[in-house]
Design a protein around this motif. Structure first.
Motif, PDB file in Angstrom:
ATOM      1  N   ALA A   1      39.593  29.004  49.736  1.00  0.00           N
ATOM      2  CA  ALA A   1      38.300  29.084  48.748  1.00  0.00           C
ATOM      3  C   ALA A   1      38.978  29.783  47.885  1.00  0.00           C
ATOM      4  O   ALA A   1      37.656  30.242  46.904  1.00  0.00           O
ATOM      5  CB  ALA A   1      37.680  30.311  49.966  1.00  0.00           C
ATOM      6  N   VAL A   2      39.456  30.674  48.039  1.00  0.00           N
ATOM      7  CA  VAL A   2      40.088  31.554  46.820  1.00  0.00           C
ATOM      8  C   VAL A   2      40.477  31.140  45.451  1.00  0.00           C
ATOM      9  O   VAL A   2      39.992  31.748  44.592  1.00  0.00           O
ATOM     10  CB  VAL A   2      41.540  33.132  47.348  1.00  0.00           C
ATOM     11  CG1 VAL A   2      42.240  32.899  45.816  1.00  0.00           C
ATOM     12  CG2 VAL A   2      41.155  33.641  47.708  1.00  0.00           C
ATOM     13  N   SER A   3      40.999  30.020  45.345  1.00  0.00           N
ATOM     14  CA  SER A   3      41.797  28.958  43.662  1.00  0.00           C
ATOM     15  C   SER A   3      40.205  28.374  43.927  1.00  0.00           C
ATOM     16  O   SER A   3      40.166  28.812  42.631  1.00  0.00           O
ATOM     17  CB  SER A   3      42.638  27.938  44.461  1.00  0.00           C
ATOM     18  OG  SER A   3      44.310  28.685  45.045  1.00  0.00           O
ATOM     19  N   ILE A   4      39.601  27.864  44.926  1.00  0.00           N
ATOM     20  CA  ILE A   4      38.708  27.236  44.177  1.00  0.00           C
ATOM     21  C   ILE A   4      37.402  27.876  43.346  1.00  0.00           C
ATOM     22  O   ILE A   4      37.284  28.198  42.210  1.00  0.00           O
ATOM     23  CB  ILE A   4      37.559  26.549  45.359  1.00  0.00           C
ATOM     24  CG1 ILE A   4      38.389  25.643  45.629  1.00  0.00           C
ATOM     25  CG2 ILE A   4      35.885  25.864  44.408  1.00  0.00           C
ATOM     26  CD1 ILE A   4      38.230  24.579  46.604  1.00  0.00           C
ATOM     27  N   SER A   5      37.500  29.259  44.013  1.00  0.00           N
ATOM     28  CA  SER A   5      36.621  30.362  43.195  1.00  0.00           C
ATOM     29  C   SER A   5      37.218  30.852  41.849  1.00  0.00           C
ATOM     30  O   SER A   5      36.400  31.359  40.870  1.00  0.00           O
ATOM     31  CB  SER A   5      36.578  31.559  44.467  1.00  0.00           C
ATOM     32  OG  SER A   5      35.376  32.263  43.749  1.00  0.00           O
TER      33      SER A   5
ATOM     34  N   GLY B   1      42.872  30.888  36.251  1.00  0.00           N
ATOM     35  CA  GLY B   1      43.432  30.317  36.247  1.00  0.00           C
ATOM     36  C   GLY B   1      44.696  30.424  37.023  1.00  0.00           C
ATOM     37  O   GLY B   1      45.377  30.233  37.949  1.00  0.00           O
ATOM     38  N   ASP B   2      45.190  32.091  36.532  1.00  0.00           N
ATOM     39  CA  ASP B   2      46.447  32.959  36.921  1.00  0.00           C
ATOM     40  C   ASP B   2      46.190  33.211  38.275  1.00  0.00           C
ATOM     41  O   ASP B   2      47.112  32.860  38.638  1.00  0.00           O
ATOM     42  CB  ASP B   2      46.459  34.286  36.346  1.00  0.00           C
ATOM     43  CG  ASP B   2      46.902  34.342  34.988  1.00  0.00           C
ATOM     44  OD1 ASP B   2      48.026  32.749  34.509  1.00  0.00           O
ATOM     45  OD2 ASP B   2      47.247  34.829  34.002  1.00  0.00           O
ATOM     46  N   VAL B   3      45.020  33.484  38.589  1.00  0.00           N
ATOM     47  CA  VAL B   3      44.624  33.532  40.157  1.00  0.00           C
ATOM     48  C   VAL B   3      44.804  32.924  40.877  1.00  0.00           C
ATOM     49  O   VAL B   3      45.786  33.271  42.420  1.00  0.00           O
ATOM     50  CB  VAL B   3      43.054  34.781  40.462  1.00  0.00           C
ATOM     51  CG1 VAL B   3      43.516  34.435  41.987  1.00  0.00           C
ATOM     52  CG2 VAL B   3      43.211  35.649  39.566  1.00  0.00           C
ATOM     53  N   ALA B   4      44.014  31.258  40.261  1.00  0.00           N
ATOM     54  CA  ALA B   4      44.102  30.354  41.089  1.00  0.00           C
ATOM     55  C   ALA B   4      45.576  29.536  41.742  1.00  0.00           C
ATOM     56  O   ALA B   4      46.297  29.086  42.702  1.00  0.00           O
ATOM     57  CB  ALA B   4      43.631  28.917  40.833  1.00  0.00           C
TER      58      ALA B   4
END
Length: 319
Positions: free
Chosen positions: A57-61, A68-71
Motif C-alpha cells: 500500500a505504501v509503495s503504490i501510494s 520514488g525514494d519512498v517506494a
C-alpha cells in the motif's frame, strides 16, 4: 488529553498486533492442514504476502505521488528489517531450524531478486515498466510453483520444527481467522505508528529520523508480530518462511506492480542501502547452510547489524 489518547492508541495497537498475528498464524496453519500444504509454504506465500500488505500500500501510494525514494526505500528498508530485526528477535525467542527446502529455491530466489533490484538501480536509478513486469511475472511463477510442489509432496513429519499444535478447523472459519488477523494487524500497526510518531514529534525528534525509523519499522510490524507469535507457538517454519517469503514478495510483487503503475525513480537511495540488503541476505544464507538453524547467537548478530544500520541512517539524516 491528546497525550492520553495517543498513549492509549499505542497500547491498543500493540494488543491488536499480538492478537492479529495469532489469528493469522492459527488460520494459516489450519489452511495448510486442510489442503495438505506444508506450514513452510503457507509461511512463504499466504502469511508472507498478507503481512506485506502495508508495504504494498505504501509503495503504490508513493509511486502514484511520484515519491520514488519512498517506494524503493520502503522495500529495501523492510527487507533489511525483516532479516536483521525480525529474524533476530524470533531466534532469541526460539532457535529456528532450517527446512532444507528453503535452500533449494526460496533463499536463492531471494538473493537473485535482491541482485536484480540492485541492477535496476544501477542501470536507471529505479525500476521502469518492463522491469516491473518481469518482477511481477516472477512472483506469479514462484507462488504457483510453491503451492504446486507442496501439494504434490504433501505434508510430511519433517516439514515443521515441532509437532503442529493447532488442530484443523472449518475452512471458512480458517479463512475468517486469516482475513480478520490481517485487518487487525494492519490497523494495529497504524495505531502504533501514529502514536509513536506523535510522541516522538512532541519530544522534539526530527521528522526525518521519524520517517527513517518509526515509519519504516511500522510497515514491518505485521511481519514482526507474526514471526514472534509463530516462534512462541513453536511454528518455526512459519516464522522463518514469513520473513523469506515477505522479502521475495517485496521485490517481485511490490517492485513489480508499483513501476507498472508509474515508473519509479529513486536517486536518493544510497548504494550502501542495497549493499546492506544483499549482505544481510548472504549472511542469512550462510548461516542456513553451515549452521542448519538460526540460533540465538545468530539472532544477536542480526540485531547488532540492525542497530548499526539504523544508527548509520540517523547519522546520515542529521548530516
Amino acid at each position: 488529553m491528546d497525550w492520553f489518547v495517543q498513549i492509549m492508541l499505542g497500547i491498543l495497537g500493540g494488543v491488536m498486533l499480538y492478537y492479529g498475528a495469532e489469528f493469522l498464524v492459527k488460520g494459516g496453519v489450519s489452511i495448510a492442514l486442510k489442503f495438505k500444504i506444508t506450514p513452510l509454504v503457507i509461511g512463504l506465500t499466504l502469511v508472507a504476502f498478507a503481512t506485506s500488505a502495508p508495504e504494498l500500500a505504501v509503495s503504490i501510494s508513493a509511486s502514484l505521488k511520484g515519491s520514488g525514494d519512498v517506494a524503493m526505500g520502503n522495500v529495501v528498508g523492510s527487507n533489511i528489517c525483516n532479516i536483521a530485526l525480525i529474524l533476530g528477535l524470533s531466534a532469541l525467542i526460539a532457535p529456528l531450524p532450517v527446512n532444507k527446502k528453503l535452500l533449494k529455491l526460496d533463499m536463492p530466489l531471494m538473493f537473485v531478486a535482491s541482485l536484480l533490484l540492485t541492477g535496476c538501480f544501477l542501470l536507471n536509478h529505479g525500476v521502469n515498466r518492463w522491469q516491473g513486469a518481469i518482477f511481477f511475472l516472477g512472483i506469479l511463477a514462484y507462488t504457483f510453483w510453491s503451492i504446486y510442489s507442496s501439494r504434490k509432496e504433501g505434508v510430511s513429519e519433517d516439514d515443521g520444527g515441532d509437532e503442529v499444535e493447532i488442530k484443523e478447523v472449518n475452512l471458512w472459519l480458517s479463512i475468517a481467522f486469516v482475513v480478520g488477523g490481517l485487518l487487525t494487524l494492519v490497523y494495529g500497526a497504524r495505531f502504533f505508528v501514529g502514536s509513536a510518531s506523535f510522541i516522538a514529534l512532541k519530544l522534539g525528534v526530527p521528522e526525518a529520523i521519524i520517517g527513517l525509523t518509526i515509519v519504516a519499522f511500522g510497515t514491518s510490524l505485521p511481519e514482526l508480530a507474526t514471526s514472534i507469535v509463530a516462534a512462541l507457538k513453536k511454528e518455526q517454519d512459519i516464522a522463518i518462511g514469513n520473513v523469506v517469503g515477505s522479502n521475495i514478495f517485496n521485490i517481485l510483487c511490490i517492485m513489480g506492480i508499483s513501476p507498472m503503475i508509474k515508473p519509479i525513480s529513486a536517486k536518493g537511495i544510497s548504494l550502501i542501502d542495497f549493499g546492506v540488503m544483499i549482505g544481510i541476505a548472504v549472511l542469512l544464507w550462510g548461516m542456513m547452510i553451515w549452521g542448519k538453524k538460526i540460533n540465538r547467537t545468530a539472532g544477536v548478530v542480526f540485531l547488532i547489524v540492525n542497530f548499526a544500520y539504523v544508527g548509520w541512517l540517523i547519522s546520515r539524516s542529521i548530516n
